[in-house]
Design a protein around this motif. Structure first.
Motif, mmCIF file in Angstrom:
data_model
loop_
_atom_site.group_PDB
_atom_site.id
_atom_site.type_symbol
_atom_site.label_atom_id
_atom_site.label_comp_id
_atom_site.label_asym_id
_atom_site.label_seq_id
_atom_site.Cartn_x
_atom_site.Cartn_y
_atom_site.Cartn_z
ATOM 1 N N PHE A 309 0.853 -1.192 0.000
ATOM 2 C CA PHE A 309 0.000 0.000 0.000
ATOM 3 C C PHE A 309 0.889 1.243 0.000
ATOM 4 C CE2 PHE A 309 0.813 -0.922 4.436
ATOM 5 C CZ PHE A 309 0.996 0.307 5.029
ATOM 6 N N SER A 310 0.315 2.351 -0.430
ATOM 7 C CA SER A 310 1.023 3.630 -0.422
ATOM 8 C C SER A 310 0.218 4.640 0.379
ATOM 9 C CB SER A 310 1.232 4.147 -1.850
ATOM 10 O OG SER A 310 -0.019 4.387 -2.482
ATOM 11 N N THR A 311 0.900 5.665 0.877
ATOM 12 C CA THR A 311 0.262 6.652 1.744
ATOM 13 C C THR A 311 0.510 8.055 1.200
ATOM 14 O OG1 THR A 311 0.766 5.183 3.602
ATOM 15 C CG2 THR A 311 -0.003 7.395 4.134
ATOM 16 N N SER A 312 -0.535 8.897 1.247
ATOM 17 C CA SER A 312 -0.445 10.252 0.703
ATOM 18 C C SER A 312 -1.165 11.229 1.622
ATOM 19 C CB SER A 312 -1.065 10.322 -0.698
ATOM 20 O OG SER A 312 -0.477 9.382 -1.568
ATOM 21 N N ILE A 313 -0.884 12.515 1.401
ATOM 22 C CA ILE A 313 -1.567 13.589 2.124
ATOM 23 C C ILE A 313 -2.237 14.499 1.101
ATOM 24 C CG2 ILE A 313 -1.319 15.562 3.664
ATOM 25 C CD1 ILE A 313 1.090 14.228 4.903
ATOM 26 N N ASN A 323 2.765 12.487 -2.020
ATOM 27 C CA ASN A 323 2.988 11.095 -1.645
ATOM 28 C C ASN A 323 4.075 11.008 -0.584
ATOM 29 O OD1 ASN A 323 1.118 10.146 -3.579
ATOM 30 N ND2 ASN A 323 2.672 10.264 -5.183
ATOM 31 N N LEU A 324 3.829 10.187 0.441
ATOM 32 C CA LEU A 324 4.833 9.943 1.465
ATOM 33 C C LEU A 324 5.724 8.781 1.037
ATOM 34 C CD1 LEU A 324 2.753 10.181 4.784
ATOM 35 C CD2 LEU A 324 4.330 11.874 3.870
ATOM 36 N N SER A 325 6.972 8.842 1.459
ATOM 37 C CA SER A 325 7.884 7.739 1.164
ATOM 38 C C SER A 325 7.866 6.705 2.279
ATOM 39 C CB SER A 325 9.311 8.275 0.981
ATOM 40 O OG SER A 325 9.727 8.982 2.141
ATOM 41 N N LEU A 326 6.791 6.721 3.087
ATOM 42 C CA LEU A 326 6.651 5.813 4.215
ATOM 43 C C LEU A 326 5.412 4.951 4.043
ATOM 44 C CD1 LEU A 326 7.346 8.364 7.103
ATOM 45 C CD2 LEU A 326 8.951 6.678 6.191
#
Length: 419
Positions: A309-313, A323-326
């Protein structure tokens, strides 16, 4: 000989009676009756007589020194409970205290004292415990309900909402427990609680703790209502043929997120309570999970990407996305007053179906802790996972004391982290 036999039989009968009444193992409670008056009290339930209260004597409530970030240094983590927690709250209370003068001719001085409180609900028994200023956990309610699945706090942290399954293992019950204040003699007087309607599928407490948002279902679909913690002042604010909603509040506004699944596109809607209409905030995102900042300016969200999965704000004012690199689940974050974030997560995760496998407990995280700037999209590491591993959920922050609280998903225990 006959007299000796009679004496032996009498002794055997006496010991059998003693074993039955005093030593025979008692059958464990497996559920709770839907009738309120069978909820077992620890101290008397009354409106006029006081009761005693005791400390949480369950072993394991200790500071943990095995997970220090520097060898030989004190650990930043403190274990607060030795048993699983269904929910908790943190808050400060400020009172004026009269300090007698050493000079009998002078008047007492009045000082303002602020005390820090943690209140939590035990999954095992439904009791509310309180920790004041890092002291000993004390039991402050006495209504016994085993196997609590979820607990929330309302009414300035004076009401605990306990959610559990009835004996049929299908009906969702919600019981509103008043938390008694201290009497002058140091005792507490427990009052009976109130059952809310059965089968409230989802429940969310407003930021000021004065209202509940509730999702229920009828033959036409779902109904979203608001009410008090006692189930009064009910107002319908939205209806939908779709029933899988997760409600949450931003200020005085209720938002609805579709329950996340990797195989389905998720959506986030804002409810206009005056028109009972939904306006779309985010959508068409697979496996969508979200967390909104206190002002509603930022939306932290994650989406499924096959085996990860990927996480964004998302900035709701500028309609821009960073996009967060976490790899961070929004459920593993707490918002700060300046709308930055403290989150548990990592740079990589195991290949799995997210968020489904994580919700189901098929996979677990070994979280690091990050402080994330929403404006610059940068982060700093608060804890590098060099010691004990945690899967952090339900994060809350006390910024004044630089304390972070979380529930470890692996054990259900409540922890404190000093940053």
């Amino acid at each position: 000989m006959r007299r000796v036999l009679i004496i032996v039989l009498i002794i055997v009968a006496i010991w059998a009676g003693l074993w039955f009444f005093y030593f025979k193992p008692k059958q464990a409670t497996t559920g709770v009756s839907p009738v309120p008056n069978v909820l077992k009290p620890f101290f008397p339930v009354s409106t006029s007589t006081g009761g005693s209260f005791g400390s949480d004597t369950i072993p394991g409530v200790v500071g943990n020194t095995s997970n220090a970030t520097t060898p030989g240094a004190p650990s930043p983590f403190t274990q607060l409970t030795g048993h699983p927690v269904a929910g908790y709250t943190i808050f400060d209370l400020t009172n004026k205290v009269s300090i007698p003068s050493t000079d009998p001719k002078k008047k007492p001085t009045v000082q303002t004292v602020t005390d820090h409180y943690i209140r939590y609900v035990s999954r095992q028994n439904g009791y509310v415990y309180e920790i004041k200023d890092s002291g000993t956990p004390l039991q402050i309610t006495n209504i016994f309900i085993p196997n609590i699945y979820e607990a929330q706090f309302a009414d300035s942290n004076t009401t605990a909402l306990l959610r559990f399954l009835r004996n049929d293992s299908e009906t969702i019950a919600t019981y509103s427990v008043p938390i008694p204040s201290l009497n002058n003699d140091g005792t507490r007087t427990q009052k009976t609680g109130t059952f809310l309607p059965d089968n409230i599928l989802e429940l969310a407490v407003s930021p000021d703790q004065t209202q509940l948002a509730r999702v229920t279902v009828d033959n036409s679909g779902s109904i979203v209502t608001t009410s008090t913690s006692l189930g009064t002042k009910i107002k319908a604010i939205a209806k939908s043929p779709f029933v899988e909603w997760l409600p949450f509040w931003v200020k005085n506004t209720v938002y609805l997120q579709t329950k996340a699944a990797s195989i389905a596109n998720g959506f986030l809607y804002k409810i206009d309570s005056s028109t009972a209409r939904l306006s779309r905030a985010l959508g068409d995102i697979p496996g969508l999970t979200v967390s909104m900042s206190p002002s509603g300016t930022y939306i932290l969200y994650s989406q499924s990407t096959g085996t990860g999965f990927s996480t964004s704000i998302f900035n709701t004012k500028t309609n821009t996305t960073n996009n967060l690199s976490l790899s961070i689940m929004p459920e593993n974050c707490a918002w700060l007053q300046n709308e930055d974030l403290i989150c548990g997560g990592g740079n990589t995760v195991k290949n799995a179906t997210y968020p489904d496998d994580w919700y189901a407990g098929v996979v677990h995280f070994s979280d690091q802790l990050y402080k994330i700037s929403t404006k610059s999209n940068t982060y700093t590491v608060l804890y590098n996972n060099s010691g004990q591993s945690f899967d952090m959920t339900t994060l809350k922050v006390d910024e004044n004391q630089h304390l972070l609280y979380f529930i470890d998903k692996n054990t259900g225990y409540l922890w404190q982290f000093s940053y």
